[in-house]
Enzyme design. Structure first.
Site, short mmCIF file in Angstrom:
data_model
loop_
_atom_site.label_atom_id
_atom_site.label_comp_id
_atom_site.label_asym_id
_atom_site.label_seq_id
_atom_site.Cartn_x
_atom_site.Cartn_y
_atom_site.Cartn_z
N CYS A 2 0.85 -1.20 0.00
CA CYS A 2 0.00 0.00 0.00
C CYS A 2 0.88 1.25 0.00
O CYS A 2 2.03 1.22 0.37
CB CYS A 2 -0.87 -0.02 1.24
SG CYS A 2 -1.79 -1.55 1.39
N ARG A 27 2.93 1.80 -7.25
CA ARG A 27 2.98 0.61 -6.37
C ARG A 27 1.84 -0.35 -6.65
O ARG A 27 1.82 -1.46 -6.14
CB ARG A 27 2.94 1.05 -4.91
CG ARG A 27 4.10 1.93 -4.47
CD ARG A 27 3.81 2.59 -3.13
NE ARG A 27 3.93 1.65 -2.02
CZ ARG A 27 5.04 1.50 -1.29
NH1 ARG A 27 6.09 2.24 -1.56
NH2 ARG A 27 5.10 0.63 -0.30
N TRP A 75 -3.53 -1.98 -1.54
CA TRP A 75 -3.37 -3.21 -2.32
C TRP A 75 -4.00 -4.29 -1.45
O TRP A 75 -3.44 -4.68 -0.42
CB TRP A 75 -1.90 -3.49 -2.57
CG TRP A 75 -1.62 -4.83 -3.18
CD1 TRP A 75 -1.30 -6.00 -2.54
CD2 TRP A 75 -1.64 -5.17 -4.57
NE1 TRP A 75 -1.13 -7.01 -3.43
CE2 TRP A 75 -1.33 -6.56 -4.69
CE3 TRP A 75 -1.90 -4.47 -5.74
CZ2 TRP A 75 -1.27 -7.21 -5.91
CZ3 TRP A 75 -1.83 -5.13 -6.95
CH2 TRP A 75 -1.52 -6.48 -7.03
N ASN A 101 -0.29 -0.37 6.24
CA ASN A 101 0.37 -1.19 5.22
C ASN A 101 0.91 -2.41 5.95
O ASN A 101 1.56 -2.27 6.98
CB ASN A 101 1.51 -0.41 4.56
CG ASN A 101 2.15 -1.18 3.40
OD1 ASN A 101 1.63 -2.22 3.00
ND2 ASN A 101 3.25 -0.68 2.90
N GLY A 102 0.60 -3.61 5.48
CA GLY A 102 1.14 -4.82 6.11
C GLY A 102 0.02 -5.79 6.44
O GLY A 102 -1.09 -5.69 5.92
N GLU A 484 11.99 -22.38 -15.69
CA GLU A 484 11.76 -20.98 -15.29
C GLU A 484 12.99 -20.13 -15.59
O GLU A 484 12.89 -19.01 -16.08
CB GLU A 484 11.39 -20.92 -13.81
CG GLU A 484 11.34 -19.54 -13.19
CD GLU A 484 10.31 -18.59 -13.83
OE1 GLU A 484 9.52 -19.05 -14.69
OE2 GLU A 484 10.35 -17.40 -13.50
N LYS A 488 12.97 -16.83 -18.08
CA LYS A 488 13.46 -15.50 -17.69
C LYS A 488 14.45 -14.97 -18.72
O LYS A 488 14.39 -13.81 -19.12
CB LYS A 488 14.12 -15.59 -16.31
CG LYS A 488 13.12 -15.72 -15.17
CD LYS A 488 12.41 -14.40 -14.98
CE LYS A 488 10.96 -14.46 -14.50
NZ LYS A 488 10.01 -15.25 -15.18
N GLU A 491 12.57 -14.10 -22.08
CA GLU A 491 11.67 -12.93 -22.09
C GLU A 491 12.40 -11.63 -21.77
O GLU A 491 11.87 -10.55 -22.01
CB GLU A 491 10.49 -13.14 -21.15
CG GLU A 491 10.81 -13.36 -19.70
CD GLU A 491 9.54 -13.56 -18.87
OE1 GLU A 491 8.45 -13.17 -19.28
OE2 GLU A 491 9.66 -14.12 -17.77
N HIS A 507 18.52 -38.42 -24.86
CA HIS A 507 17.46 -38.78 -25.84
C HIS A 507 17.33 -37.73 -26.92
O HIS A 507 16.30 -37.64 -27.57
CB HIS A 507 16.13 -38.95 -25.08
CG HIS A 507 16.19 -40.01 -24.04
ND1 HIS A 507 16.25 -41.35 -24.33
CD2 HIS A 507 16.27 -39.92 -22.68
CE1 HIS A 507 16.33 -42.05 -23.21
NE2 HIS A 507 16.35 -41.20 -22.19
N LYS A 609 1.94 -7.71 -18.90
CA LYS A 609 2.00 -8.24 -17.53
C LYS A 609 0.88 -9.26 -17.31
O LYS A 609 1.04 -10.24 -16.63
CB LYS A 609 1.87 -7.11 -16.50
CG LYS A 609 1.97 -7.58 -15.05
CD LYS A 609 3.29 -8.26 -14.75
CE LYS A 609 3.37 -8.85 -13.36
NZ LYS A 609 4.55 -9.74 -13.23
C1 AGP Z 1 6.48 -14.80 -16.46
O1 AGP Z 1 7.66 -14.05 -16.23
C2 AGP Z 1 5.56 -14.15 -17.47
N1 AGP Z 1 5.27 -12.81 -17.10
C3 AGP Z 1 4.35 -15.01 -17.82
O2 AGP Z 1 4.80 -16.30 -18.13
C4 AGP Z 1 3.28 -15.15 -16.70
O3 AGP Z 1 3.78 -15.92 -15.66
C5 AGP Z 1 2.06 -15.83 -17.31
O4 AGP Z 1 1.56 -15.02 -18.35
C6 AGP Z 1 0.95 -16.09 -16.29
O5 AGP Z 1 0.50 -14.86 -15.75
P1 AGP Z 1 -0.42 -14.92 -14.45
O6 AGP Z 1 0.41 -15.56 -13.38
O7 AGP Z 1 -0.74 -13.48 -14.13
O8 AGP Z 1 -1.63 -15.73 -14.77
#
Ligand code: AGP
Length: 614
Positions: A2, A27, A75, A101-102, A484, A488, A491, A507, A609
């Site tokens: 928050c 934020r 938030w 906040n918290g 993962e 990273k 992307e 394989h 996002k």
């Molecule tokens: C991960 O770094 C990406 N931003 C993307 O894979 C993300 O995790 C995926 O689109 C799922 O988003 P969500 O967790 O908001 O559903």
């Protein structure tokens, strides 16, 4: 997290507070509010949605002039993002207004005690409990500073509280524990903020408060005490950041800031969810224990990083509960005609709670009468709203498109779910569950230790600046970590990166190995001999073919050392929990490599996002 603003001085508090909240909008939040001290009273307004909603409401019914006030952008953690749950919250008589906040861990017990003594609370929030406690203490002491000290001594958890007393127009009082609060020192005026962005346009002289401290600001004075009323000191400093840097707490990117917020985020994800003796209490899981005992299959759905969290969860949940657990990409799930019954638990993992693929998948699952439990970071978003139950990850707003603290807190929530199912179904004794919870409680410190050594990973990223392809290997719970880590890098650095199960190498993928190819290898803890030994064999195979082996291995793993060109040391943790610590160096690596390439790691090309289209 928050956003909080407090002001006392000669300017119009409404303007200072609203402008301060605007500078804290980055934020992330879902409601906003303000409270002013005017003529012996508190006057306030608060609205769900963005700041513009609050400003529109104030325009329609203006607030009186005031030079003392507080404001908040929320938030949501406890309670949906609506007008009632928005801050500020008032005490029973309306004499005191509080923003927070918290997470107040013991708010349920305190609420019961207040209601038993005739207090009627209107919201679902932990903050309103603090407002009522504060007002009771103020009625007894007549002094807001003393009242804040008394109230804070009753609270457990993490909190920044900022309050005003309608009968005392000259001061604002605040307190902090494990949650940020900073004082802005002006001339004939003083400020409070959750970070310096709240007041940086008025003053660059700041006072950082320590743990368990109360601060009282007036126009011309700032007094700091501990929770027992003993005089204390804040730490004075000059803010030399510009506004943009201030929003990132001095980090260059939100993503880097969020990587370094992970110890706090992991701690918040655990907060208030077990009783210290290992008995879990997931109050948001609104599926009855009998229904959970009837579950005969779990299907975990998600996309991208969320899918990888599900892959990690599968290892833990199956081991602890012996319930068969499938992991499905949300966008594939409903088209494969899955077998779902009312005894199926579908777990939907989503940081944003708005991913269309995942949302469509849970709608399908519910039509098939499966129970749906969401693991989500965004309170009140569509996916938890359309689920039977939810576990919020409490990571705070994740601004960077690439998920970091969102992922680590998804893992925590998945572990908690697995342990809770084991507790309800009796597949683990209480002491066994307590032992795992005890290990989880150590994770914030483990993650912090890795972050303290970030420079060694940054150095590796600079050495590999020219890499055009990087592979990632893992076994068991380390395999999703490899996936993962590769995501990273893809992307953020826009280079070819691929994660493999190490056993899969022979394989086919081993054909990719060539001289100098960087390969990250996530080595399981030494306790898992068959896995550990097989991972070392894989490392030997790729090294023999010229790969540059970048090994992530636990402290003291001397067996793998001879085959590592670079070693990134991990804390010693149980196998199933290793993804929490193994992921962090890969986040740091991708972030540093991409920033050195001049990329915008907060808004990588082509990405959003939250992918709200299928
Ligand atoms: C991960 O770094 C990406 N931003 C993307 O894979 C993300 O995790 C995926 O689109 C799922 O988003 P969500 O967790 O908001 O559903």
């Amino acid at each position: 997290m928050c956003g909080i603003v407090g002001y006392v001085g000669d300017k119009q508090a409404e303007i200072v507070v609203i402008e301060g909240l605007r500078r804290l909008e980055y934020r992330g939040y879902d409601s906003a509010g303000i409270a002013l001290v005017n003529d012996g009273d508190i006057v306030s307004d608060k609205r769900a949605g963005k700041l513009a909603n609050l400003e529109k409401a104030i325009k329609e019914s203006p607030l009186p002039p005031s030079t003392t006030g507080i404001g908040h952008t929320r938030w949501a953690t406890h309670g949906a993002p609506n007008d009632v749950n928005a801050h500020p919250h008032l005490g029973r008589t309306g004499r005191v207004a509080v923003v927070h906040n918290g997470i107040i861990e013991n708010f349920a017990k305190l609420r019961e005690e207040l209601e038993r003594t005739g207090h009627g609370l209107r919201s679902e929030t932990d903050t309103e409990v603090a407002a009522h406690l504060l007002e009771v203490a103020l009625d007894e002491s007549g002094n807001l500073t003393t009242a804040m000290q008394v109230a804070c001594r009753q609270l457990e958890g993490t909190f920044t509280l900022v309050a005003v007393d309608g009968q005392d127009p000259d001061r604002v009082v605040a307190a902090r524990r494990n949650s940020p609060l900073v004082v802005g020192l002006g001339e004939g005026e003083n400020f409070l903020g959750s970070d310096v962005a709240a007041f940086i346009e008025h003053t660059r002289e700041a006072l950082e408060l320590g743990q368990d401290q109360v601060v009282t600001i007036t126009r011309d004075d700032v007094q700091v005490t501990d929770f027992d009323g003993n005089r204390a000191e804040g730490k004075h400093y000059h803010v030399d950041w510009d506004l943009s840097a201030a929003e990132k707490d001095g980090y260059d990117w939100f993503m880097r800031k969020e990587i370094f917020e992970q110890p706090r985020a992991v701690a918040d994800a655990l907060l208030g969810r077990h009783d210290g003796a290992g008995l879990l209490q997931l109050d948001e899981v609104r599926i009855t224990e009998d229904e959970l005992r009837d579950i005969d299959k779990i299907v975990i759905i998600g996309c991208g990083t969320a899918n990888y969290a599900g892959l990690v969860a599968k290892y833990a949940i199956e081991h602890w509960t012996r319930i068969p657990c499938e992991v499905e990409l949300a966008h594939e799930f409903r088209y494969r005609d899955p077998i779902l019954t009312r005894h199926t638990l579908v777990v939907a993992i989503s940081q944003s709670g708005e991913t269309a693929d995942t949302l469509m998948a849970i709608r399908y699952a519910r039509r098939q009468r499966a129970k749906v439990l969401a693991i989500c970071n965004t309170n009140g978003s569509t996916i938890p709203r359309e689920s039977d139950a939810v576990i919020y990850t409490h990571a705070g707003p994740e601004i960077g498109v690439a998920s970091t603290k969102g992922f680590l807190t998804q893992l925590i929530a998945c572990y908690l779910l697995g342990l809770y199912l084991a507790q309800v179904r009796g597949t683990k004794y209480g002491d066994e569950i307590a032992a795992v919870v005890h290990e989880l409680e150590k994770m914030p410190a483990h993650v912090q230790r890795i972050l303290d050594d970030a420079e060694s990973v940054y150095k590796l990223a600079r050495q590999l600046a020219g890499a055009r392809s990087v592979l990632f290997l893992g076994r068991h719970a380390g395999f999703p970590v490899a996936l993962e880590g590769a995501l990273k890098l893809k992307e953020l650095a826009y280079i070819h990166a691929e994660g493999f199960a190490a056993g899969e190498l022979k394989h086919g993928p081993i054909a990719l190995i060539e001289e100098g190819l960087p390969v990250f290898c996530v080595v399981p803890p030494q306790g898992r001999d068959q896995l550990h030994a097989k991972m070392i064999s894989a490392i030997q195979e790729i090294r023999a073919r010229g790969a540059q082996t970048l090994v992530l291995a636990e402290e003291g793993d001397d067996e793998v050392a001879p085959y590592a060109d670079v070693t990134i040391t991990l804390p010693v943790v149980p196998t199933l929990l290793q993804p929490i610590v193994a992921t962090v160096p890969l986040q740091l690596f991708a972030c540093e490599l991409a920033t050195n390439m001049g990329h915008d790691v907060d808004q990588p090309r082509n990405l959003a996002k939250s992918v709200t289209v299928e």
